[in-house]
Design a protein around this motif. Structure first.
Motif, PDB file in Angstrom:
ATOM      1  N   VAL A  14       2.105   0.619   8.991  1.00 59.55           N
ATOM      2  CA  VAL A  14       1.586   1.205   7.898  1.00 59.55           C
ATOM      3  C   VAL A  14       1.882   0.677   6.719  1.00 59.55           C
ATOM      4  O   VAL A  14       0.797   0.525   5.909  1.00 59.55           O
ATOM      5  CB  VAL A  14       2.398   2.559   7.835  1.00 59.55           C
ATOM      6  CG1 VAL A  14       2.122   3.214   6.838  1.00 59.55           C
ATOM      7  CG2 VAL A  14       1.965   3.449   9.101  1.00 59.55           C
ATOM      8  N   ARG A  15       2.583  -0.112   6.566  1.00 60.29           N
ATOM      9  CA  ARG A  15       3.202  -0.850   5.070  1.00 60.29           C
ATOM     10  C   ARG A  15       2.330  -2.184   5.073  1.00 60.29           C
ATOM     11  O   ARG A  15       1.645  -2.153   4.077  1.00 60.29           O
ATOM     12  CB  ARG A  15       4.530  -1.428   5.143  1.00 60.29           C
ATOM     13  CG  ARG A  15       5.565  -0.333   4.797  1.00 60.29           C
ATOM     14  CD  ARG A  15       6.967  -0.962   4.379  1.00 60.29           C
ATOM     15  NE  ARG A  15       7.617  -1.530   5.660  1.00 60.29           N
ATOM     16  CZ  ARG A  15       8.152  -0.837   6.585  1.00 60.29           C
ATOM     17  NH1 ARG A  15       8.177   0.307   6.859  1.00 60.29           N
ATOM     18  NH2 ARG A  15       8.819  -1.603   7.769  1.00 60.29           N
ATOM     19  N   ARG A  41      -0.751  -2.139   6.727  1.00 60.80           N
ATOM     20  CA  ARG A  41      -2.130  -1.664   6.719  1.00 60.80           C
ATOM     21  C   ARG A  41      -2.384  -1.351   5.251  1.00 60.80           C
ATOM     22  O   ARG A  41      -3.426  -1.720   4.456  1.00 60.80           O
ATOM     23  CB  ARG A  41      -2.141  -0.458   7.516  1.00 60.80           C
ATOM     24  CG  ARG A  41      -3.545   0.240   7.031  1.00 60.80           C
ATOM     25  CD  ARG A  41      -3.417   1.822   7.314  1.00 60.80           C
ATOM     26  NE  ARG A  41      -2.531   2.466   6.388  1.00 60.80           N
ATOM     27  CZ  ARG A  41      -1.859   3.699   6.686  1.00 60.80           C
ATOM     28  NH1 ARG A  41      -2.317   4.210   7.648  1.00 60.80           N
ATOM     29  NH2 ARG A  41      -1.011   4.190   5.730  1.00 60.80           N
ATOM     30  N   ASP A  42      -1.363  -0.950   4.528  1.00 62.13           N
ATOM     31  CA  ASP A  42      -1.660  -0.450   3.046  1.00 62.13           C
ATOM     32  C   ASP A  42      -1.608  -1.716   2.233  1.00 62.13           C
ATOM     33  O   ASP A  42      -2.316  -1.584   1.208  1.00 62.13           O
ATOM     34  CB  ASP A  42      -0.406   0.448   2.641  1.00 62.13           C
ATOM     35  CG  ASP A  42      -0.290   1.934   3.246  1.00 62.13           C
ATOM     36  OD1 ASP A  42      -1.498   2.054   3.872  1.00 62.13           O
ATOM     37  OD2 ASP A  42       0.513   2.596   3.203  1.00 62.13           O
ATOM     38  N   ALA A  43      -1.062  -2.971   2.564  1.00 62.03           N
ATOM     39  CA  ALA A  43      -0.930  -3.912   1.704  1.00 62.03           C
ATOM     40  C   ALA A  43      -2.266  -4.854   1.927  1.00 62.03           C
ATOM     41  O   ALA A  43      -2.756  -5.435   0.809  1.00 62.03           O
ATOM     42  CB  ALA A  43       0.195  -4.940   2.085  1.00 62.03           C
ATOM     43  N   ARG A  57      -0.022 -12.277   3.565  1.00 54.84           N
ATOM     44  CA  ARG A  57       1.383 -11.803   3.398  1.00 54.84           C
ATOM     45  C   ARG A  57       2.465 -12.704   2.846  1.00 54.84           C
ATOM     46  O   ARG A  57       3.160 -13.610   3.471  1.00 54.84           O
ATOM     47  CB  ARG A  57       2.032 -11.290   5.004  1.00 54.84           C
ATOM     48  CG  ARG A  57       2.972 -10.466   4.854  1.00 54.84           C
ATOM     49  CD  ARG A  57       3.632  -9.800   5.774  1.00 54.84           C
ATOM     50  NE  ARG A  57       4.858  -9.101   5.583  1.00 54.84           N
ATOM     51  CZ  ARG A  57       5.522  -8.488   6.481  1.00 54.84           C
ATOM     52  NH1 ARG A  57       5.168  -8.226   7.648  1.00 54.84           N
ATOM     53  NH2 ARG A  57       6.770  -7.862   6.138  1.00 54.84           N
ATOM     54  N   ALA A  62      -5.267  -3.156   2.187  1.00 49.56           N
ATOM     55  CA  ALA A  62      -6.452  -2.476   1.714  1.00 49.56           C
ATOM     56  C   ALA A  62      -7.043  -3.057   0.471  1.00 49.56           C
ATOM     57  O   ALA A  62      -8.389  -3.114   0.682  1.00 49.56           O
ATOM     58  CB  ALA A  62      -6.055  -0.832   1.466  1.00 49.56           C
ATOM     59  N   VAL A  76      -9.539  -0.573   5.423  1.00 52.22           N
ATOM     60  CA  VAL A  76      -8.959  -1.016   6.747  1.00 52.22           C
ATOM     61  C   VAL A  76      -9.148  -0.143   7.966  1.00 52.22           C
ATOM     62  O   VAL A  76      -8.738   0.847   7.831  1.00 52.22           O
ATOM     63  CB  VAL A  76      -7.419  -1.343   6.599  1.00 52.22           C
ATOM     64  CG1 VAL A  76      -6.690  -1.928   7.815  1.00 52.22           C
ATOM     65  CG2 VAL A  76      -7.129  -1.900   5.266  1.00 52.22           C
ATOM     66  N   SER A  83      -6.485   4.778  10.219  1.00 56.34           N
ATOM     67  CA  SER A  83      -7.175   3.910   9.359  1.00 56.34           C
ATOM     68  C   SER A  83      -7.173   4.424   8.073  1.00 56.34           C
ATOM     69  O   SER A  83      -6.866   5.663   7.773  1.00 56.34           O
ATOM     70  CB  SER A  83      -8.708   3.812  10.060  1.00 56.34           C
ATOM     71  OG  SER A  83      -8.850   3.257  11.060  1.00 56.34           O
ATOM     72  N   VAL A  84      -7.499   3.442   7.121  1.00 58.27           N
ATOM     73  CA  VAL A  84      -7.640   4.124   5.624  1.00 58.27           C
ATOM     74  C   VAL A  84      -8.799   3.461   4.911  1.00 58.27           C
ATOM     75  O   VAL A  84      -9.063   2.528   5.681  1.00 58.27           O
ATOM     76  CB  VAL A  84      -6.164   3.756   4.735  1.00 58.27           C
ATOM     77  CG1 VAL A  84      -4.887   4.440   5.241  1.00 58.27           C
ATOM     78  CG2 VAL A  84      -6.050   2.179   4.842  1.00 58.27           C
ATOM     79  N   VAL A 116      -1.339   4.245  14.243  1.00 56.02           N
ATOM     80  CA  VAL A 116      -1.338   4.170  12.861  1.00 56.02           C
ATOM     81  C   VAL A 116      -3.029   4.268  12.625  1.00 56.02           C
ATOM     82  O   VAL A 116      -3.798   3.932  13.155  1.00 56.02           O
ATOM     83  CB  VAL A 116      -0.996   2.729  12.322  1.00 56.02           C
ATOM     84  CG1 VAL A 116      -1.307   2.570  10.932  1.00 56.02           C
ATOM     85  CG2 VAL A 116       0.362   2.396  12.647  1.00 56.02           C
TER      86      VAL A 116
END
Length: 127
Positions: free
Chosen positions: A33-34, A36-38, A126, A40, A73, A69-70, A67
């Motif tokens: 999740v972290r 994915r959020d990074a 990253r 976006a 992503v 999608s957002v 997890v």
């Protein structure tokens, strides 16, 4: 999968998460999740050397499955091997569309490069 001219960026979630020893193994789902959020913001800004917008797909496996999608992503949960799903996605990319796979896995790199994909390492997303 979109084919609107944007470069497709496929992120090997397990490999990228595992590239930083930050305790991810205690909560694999949370680590995904972290990540994915990074990821976006890269959908619009692009990656170093790859201007945006790009289509981002995060492939997760094992305990990270599920997890959501957002915006920006799309998350794909591999039913088995994440590498197999990533290779399948790369194989399905139209020949005239750019595809970049984010992974340090040498075997996966060879597989997706055979389909014409370029590869970059986890530090691309990253630092």
């Amino acid at each position: 999968m979109s084919d609107d001219g944007r470069t497709l960026v496929i992120v090997d979630g397990a490999n990228v998460v595992g590239s930083v020893p930050d305790g991810w193994w205690r909560d694999r789902h949370g680590a995904a999740v972290r990540l994915r959020d990074a990821l976006a913001p890269y959908a619009t800004s692009g990656l170093p050397g790859l201007p945006g917008p790009v289509e981002l797909v995060l492939v997760v496996e094992g305990a990270a499955r599920g997890v959501a999608s957002v915006a920006g992503v799309r998350v794909e949960s591999a039913p088995g091997s994440g590498d197999d799903l990533i290779a399948g996605l790369a194989a399905g990319v139209a020949p005239d569309r750019d595809c970049v796979v984010v992974t340090a896995d040498r075997g996966l790199r060879r597989r997706v490069e055979a389909y014409g994909s370029r590869c970059v390492g986890p530090r691309t997303v990253r630092p």
